[in-house]
Enzyme design. Structure first.
Site, PDB file in Angstrom:
ATOM      1  N   LEU A 738       0.848  -1.195   0.000  1.00 16.51           N
ATOM      2  CA  LEU A 738       0.000   0.000   0.000  1.00 16.51           C
ATOM      3  C   LEU A 738       0.882   1.242   0.000  1.00 16.51           C
ATOM      4  CD1 LEU A 738      -2.703  -1.064   2.617  1.00 16.51           C
ATOM      5  CD2 LEU A 738      -2.737  -1.350   0.144  1.00 16.51           C
ATOM      6  N   ASP A 739       0.673   2.109  -0.968  1.00 22.93           N
ATOM      7  CA  ASP A 739       1.475   3.326  -1.127  1.00 22.93           C
ATOM      8  C   ASP A 739       0.516   4.500  -1.232  1.00 22.93           C
ATOM      9  OD1 ASP A 739       3.345   5.245  -1.573  1.00 22.93           O
ATOM     10  OD2 ASP A 739       4.112   4.407  -3.456  1.00 22.93           O
TER      11      ASP A 739
END
Length: 866
Positions: A738-739
């Site tokens: 997750l970015d």
């Protein structure tokens, strides 16, 4: 001394043998010949017997000596003497003598023999030569020796092998044959019929070619005549000629393992390719699948002995299935053997099963022709009685249409795979129609979506016949020129009629005019200003329109006349279709449901449409056509029926809230096999129980939302480990990090499937590093997580990226929150009725920030907060 006597005895016996054939040879020459034999063959037996096999070995040694040392080391009469002695030891063929005997029987043309003339049997070979001492001696004169040389020189010229080269012998034989033919013609002209005999003198075989010197000397046997040709039918001759020319004739299964040729049978093994295909069919589709049974029926047309059937079953079936087949095969053979015994057919039980004295394959080639048909019938019947295989069949979800594959080819592959797995044609067509839409590519899905419910496979193929690479290129160019997405262009193409005009019925939303949604769920609908009604002029009780007033008395209690005008639209006239108490075509409620019996605890629920469930589909929602709410003070438990569980249908239990007003749906799956659910089939039941209210209650109604879990949040604490999430993208699983700082998701090039299209993006991708003109997906990809969130995105593809990055284009659709709450403040706000993402307020007015509390200065005491 004994050696001298043995040589004298051998010379004496040779002289006797040659005199028996009318040839006189001096003992001196025979002694010299024997001395040369002992020099060339030291192993030549001095005692015992001399047979034809030993004498042929002597000839081999003479030929070797002749080759190594030349003709000057070999006496002139050696080859002639060896040939004379060989013929004395072997009387196998004397064609001229038989022809002469036959000619003598036909000398009188007016004499008809009573029986068919027979050939004189060849004289038995002389006894083996015994080596024992003898003092008898026989000497020849010079005249006899000269006569012997002349006869020896002529003898090998009369050998049968030299008929092709000796003109005199050939002329004599031709004269005899011609004389025999003339006599036969004379008998026929005289009206005398010769008795038919299959053993009449045959036509002369073709003469062999010219012989080598070793053959002429008698050291090598003459080359034999070619074997007689096998009798074949015209079709077999054509196939044999086509095979020699390089044609593929494997599809013509005309070569049985057991053949007959000239009243003699021979055996050929089964082709390895045929066994391999049968093994693959048993492994992928099961031994009792329609495709496998068809191959067994084709194999049963061949004349297979019992050993071939048992070896085929052992190679293609599992251990347990082979034992079941073998026991059933023996039982079928026992029944056939009883029938044969009653009808007097000489085919026993041991012959049918290939055991006992008939265990060897060679002994199984001499059965009666009908025995092979009985064996094949028993083997096929035993194969058909095998249980249905529980092994995993070919995954239908893998049969997907490629980006450039024609739609008709994809449907053909799909139908072929379903036909090999399912025997029910109706269920197979329903499943094929469903997968023909779900497994098609994005372009075909967009074209088929308006006709998914009302078309069949033929309509699907006709609609997608023109969709190909050129069509997709045109759609991409149109989207680029109009500044729209490919999805919008496809929707625009569907909305046009045959004349090229925009359709009025499916042009888009009636409120905003945009495609993709209806007017009932338009986001701009609530932004338009709507006139609020004032006090009702009819009842004076509330603010609503007079046409919507349903009050029977006014504010003072006086009765009111009925509202004039047309009432609500009622049901269409005609017979009602009842599905266990549920009227089809109308909105049904709980009150319309029925119980199976008087003592039934639950209300029966049924599916409203014909559905096929497969293990690959997972959990599916089935519509029932029944809507809430439930009776006041009750809550519903959705459970499965025992009859549905026995059929393999798994009903997942659930709770139906009392204030739920939407459609009640059934969560069902088929984890073990393919299940067909018919319309109106009872598969679940709704159990009503009293509602007990305990604990704090949030002041809101569920209404028609929230089927399933509505307030479940995915929570992952931030630790030292990377926050990873697995997504399913177009039936493939990808794991990424997750970015929250990435605007668009990025997939590593090493994880990108090679069959997925991609293009060069005209942009620059910036982050910790920077890249120019990165690659991007050419089409919209559909992603889905394990909680049911789904959406579409066009990720970038970067090489040398160690992990995949899920950006905000995915996180926003998932509804991910980033917050760091204080435990004390959170507990205090929740006690005051705080709702996540809504804030405080009795009417949910969205006051997110805390209220600015100001004390009332007019009053003393504890204080009062407004």
């Amino acid at each position: 001394m004994g050696h001298t006597h043995s040589r004298q005895l051998f010379v004496h016996m040779l002289s006797v043998m040659l005199k028996h054939r009318g040839i006189t040879v001096s003992k001196t020459k025979l002694i010299n010949f024997l001395s040369f034999i002992e020099e060339v063959c030291p192993w030549f037996p001095r005692e015992g017997t001399v047979n034809l096999e030993t004498w042929k070995k002597v000839g081999e040694q003479i030929r070797t000596h002749y080759t190594l040392h030349g003709p000057e080391k070999v006496p002139v009469e050696t080859l002639s003497f060896w040939t004379l002695i060989r013929d004395c030891l072997d009387f196998d063929n004397d064609e001229l003598k038989r022809l002469g005997n036959l000619l003598k029987q036909e000398e009188d043309p007016l004499h008809t023999p009573d029986s068919v003339p027979s050939y004189d049997p060849p004289p038995p070979p002389p006894p083996s030569l015994k080596m024992h001492p003898s003092d008898n001696d026989d000497s020849l004169s010079s005249t006899d020796e000269a006569e012997l040389d002349e006869e020896a020189a002529k003898y090998h010229q009369e050998d049968w092998g030299f008929l092709a080269q000796e003109k005199g012998a050939l002329t004599s034989k031709d004269e005899l044959v011609e004389c025999f033919k003339n006599l036969t013609i004379a008998l026929q002209n005289a009206g005398i019929q010769l008795p038919s005999n299959n053993n009449t003198f045959p036509s002369a075989p073709p003469f062999p070619p010219a012989y080598t010197p070793t053959v002429m000397a008698g050291l090598d046997p003459p080359p034999g005549f070619p074997p007689p040709s096998k009798h074949m039918s015209p079709l077999q001759k054509a196939l044999r000629q086509a095979q020699r020319l390089g044609e593929v004739v494997s599809d013509f299964s005309l070569a049985f393992p057991v053949f007959e040729n000239n009243n003699q049978r021979y055996y050929e093994s089964l082709p390895f390719k045929q066994l391999k295909e049968l093994k693959i069919a048993c492994s992928q589709y099961g031994p009792t699948a329609p495709f496998t049974i068809a191959m067994i029926e084709s194999l049963g047309t061949q004349a297979l002995p019992p050993n071939d059937w048992k070896q085929t079953a052992r190679a293609c079936l599992s251990g347990g299935d082979y034992l079941l087949w073998k026991s059933e095969f023996f039982e079928q053979c026992a029944r056939i053997a009883d029938v044969n015994r009653q009808q007097g057919i000489q085919t026993s039980y041991e012959m049918l099963i290939g055991e006992g004295p008939y265990q060897a394959t060679d002994t199984q080639l001499n059965f009666l022709p009908g025995a092979y048909a009985q064996i094949s019938n028993a083997a096929r019947q035993a194969w058909k009685k095998l249980p249905s295989s529980s092994t995993k069949t070919e995954d239908l979800s893998k049969v997907r249409q490629g980006p450039d594959e024609p739609y008709q080819d994809f449907v053909a592959r799909l139908l072929d795979t379903i036909g090999k797995i399912m025997s029910d044609e109706k269920a197979g067509m329903v499943l094929a129609k469903q997968l023909a839409f779900e497994n098609a590519n994005s372009a075909c899905q967009a074209a088929l979506r308006p006709y998914r419910k009302k078309g069949d496979l033929s309509d699907f193929i006709r609609i997608c016949a023109d969709i190909g690479p050129s069509y997709m290129q045109g759609i991409a160019m149109a989207a680029a020129l109009q500044g729209k997405s490919i999805k919008e262009v496809l929707f625009q193409q569907q909305a046009r009629n045959k004349k090229g005009l925009q359709k009025s019925g499916n042009s888009g939303c009636f409120v905003c005019g945009q495609p993709g949604h209806r007017a009932a769920v338009c986001p701009q609908k609530h932004q338009t200003s709507v006139n609020t009604p004032n006090l009702c002029p009819r009842c004076k009780k509330g603010k609503h329109w007079a046409r919507d007033c349903r009050s029977k008395t006014d504010v003072q209690g006086n009765p009111l006349p009925p509202v004039s005008g047309n009432l609500g639209e009622g049901p269409a006239p005609g017979p009602e279709t009842m599905l266990w108490g549920n009227t089809a075509g109308s909105k049904r409620t709980i009150a319309d449901l029925c119980r199976a019996t008087r003592g039934s605890a639950g209300l029966d629920l049924c599916a409203t449409s014909y559905t096929v469930l497969t293990p690959e589909m997972g959990v599916q929602t089935l519509a029932t056509g029944v809507f809430g709410p439930l009776p006041p003070g009750t809550v519903g438990l959705l459970l499965g029926r025992s009859s549905a569980s026995l059929k393999g249908i798994l009903i997942h239990p659930g709770v139906i809230d009392s204030d739920y007003t939407g459609e009640i749906k059934i969560l069902a799956s088929a984890p073990n096999k393919i299940i067909v659910i018919n319309a109106g089939q009872r598969i679940a039941q709704l159990l009503l129980v009293p509602l007990v209210i305990q604990g704090k209650t949030i002041n809101r109604d569920r209404q028609d939302k929230g089927f399933g879990s509505s307030d479940a949040y995915w929570v992952q604490n931030v630790t030292e480990a990377r926050p990873e999430l697995e997504l399913r993208i177009n039936a493939n699983f990808f794991r990424g990090v997750l970015d929250t700082g990435a605007d668009i998701s990025v997939i590593s090039d090493k994880y990108w499937p090679t069959t997925w299209p991609k293009q060069m993006a005209i942009s620059t991708l910036q982050g910790i590093g920077q890249t120019t003109n990165p690659e991007q997906s050419s089409s919209l990809l559909t992603w889905k997580d394990k909680d049911g969130h789904t959406g579409q995105f066009k990720p970038y593809i970067l090489p040398y990226l160690p992990v995949n990055l899920w950006g905000r284009d995915i996180l926003s659709k998932m509804g991910v929150y980033l917050y760091s709450p204080s435990p004390t403040v959170t507990d205090l706000m929740l006690d005051q009725g705080l709702l996540p993402n809504q804030g405080l307020g009795k009417q949910h007015q969205g006051i997110i920030l805390p209220l600015d509390l100001k004390p009332n200065q007019d009053r003393k005491g504890l204080g009062c907060f407004p």
